[in-house]
Write a protein that holds these residues in place. Structure first.
Motif, short mmCIF file in Angstrom:
data_model
loop_
_atom_site.label_atom_id
_atom_site.label_comp_id
_atom_site.label_asym_id
_atom_site.label_seq_id
_atom_site.Cartn_x
_atom_site.Cartn_y
_atom_site.Cartn_z
N THR A 1 -21.25 -46.27 -9.62
CA THR A 1 -20.85 -46.16 -11.64
C THR A 1 -20.47 -47.72 -12.00
O THR A 1 -19.14 -48.02 -10.40
CB THR A 1 -20.27 -44.51 -11.24
N ARG B 1 -25.10 -45.71 -12.06
CA ARG B 1 -25.29 -45.41 -13.31
C ARG B 1 -24.42 -46.45 -14.03
O ARG B 1 -23.46 -46.75 -13.45
CB ARG B 1 -25.16 -43.73 -13.90
N GLU C 1 -23.95 -42.38 -21.16
CA GLU C 1 -24.43 -42.61 -19.28
C GLU C 1 -25.95 -43.37 -19.79
O GLU C 1 -26.84 -43.19 -19.99
CB GLU C 1 -24.66 -41.67 -18.44
#
Length: 188
Positions: free
Chosen positions: A99, A145, A185
């Protein structure tokens, strides 16, 4: 800012303090133990500290050297280990992450000065988001992400066009007296 009461966060000169957008990002960010996190624009370090306390391996960067020092100090105050360094986006970043988190500068203004870099997103408010999305795949694991805060004050037409090639999910939002903030996201 109820969440901050569980953390020991020192506000530092010339560093964006934890604000409503920081808290929204933390509340909307679902991280897992062992996840590798890169926070760009770490400011005081509150988001990185939240991730580290959740068992993540965190690298935090900021273009503002005062923010880097503030994050290091706040990480020590909270008993967590975070790899913190000076960097303009990915300039001094290596490795891959699950992330990438960025409470990016999203206000449609062209302010100058070191602290203004934390909120000044240029005329359209997109700031470094186009560059971030262009480069992020080189730093994400497969199925990685990007999680960002966006504002209703941004040029919504340009934002929609920019995000048209990505899978985007709204993870949280809040309305303030002059804007709506959303946490997105983004899956490249």
């Amino acid at each position: 800012m109820e969440y901050l009461s569980s953390l020991n966060i020192k506000e530092c000169d010339d560093v964006y303090p934890p604000s409503d957008d920081s808290i929204l990002l933390i509340k909307s960010l679902d991280v897992k133990n062992g996840e590798k996190i890169l926070e760009i624009g770490c400011g005081s370090g509150v988001v990185s500290i939240h991730c580290a306390k959740s068992g993540c391996f965190v690298t935090a960067v900021d273009i503002n050297h005062s923010a880097v020092e503030c994050t290091i100090e706040n990480a020590k105050l909270n008993g967590v280990s975070i790899n913190v360094k000076d960097s303009d986006l990915f300039e001094n970043v290596s490795g891959r992450f699950d992330t990438i988190v960025f409470n990016l500068p999203y206000l449609p203004v062209d302010d100058n000065g070191e602290l203004a870099k934390a909120w000044s997103g240029g005329e359209d408010g997109l700031g470094p988001l186009p560059k971030l999305l262009k480069q992020c795949q080189d730093y994400l694991f497969d199925n990685g992400r990007v999680v960002v805060v966006v504002s209703s004050l941004m040029d919504q037409s340009k934002l929609k066009t920019l995000l048209s090639n990505y899978r985007v999910t709204e993870k949280g939002c809040t309305s303030l007296f002059f804007e709506k903030l959303s946490v997105l996201e983004i899956i490249p």
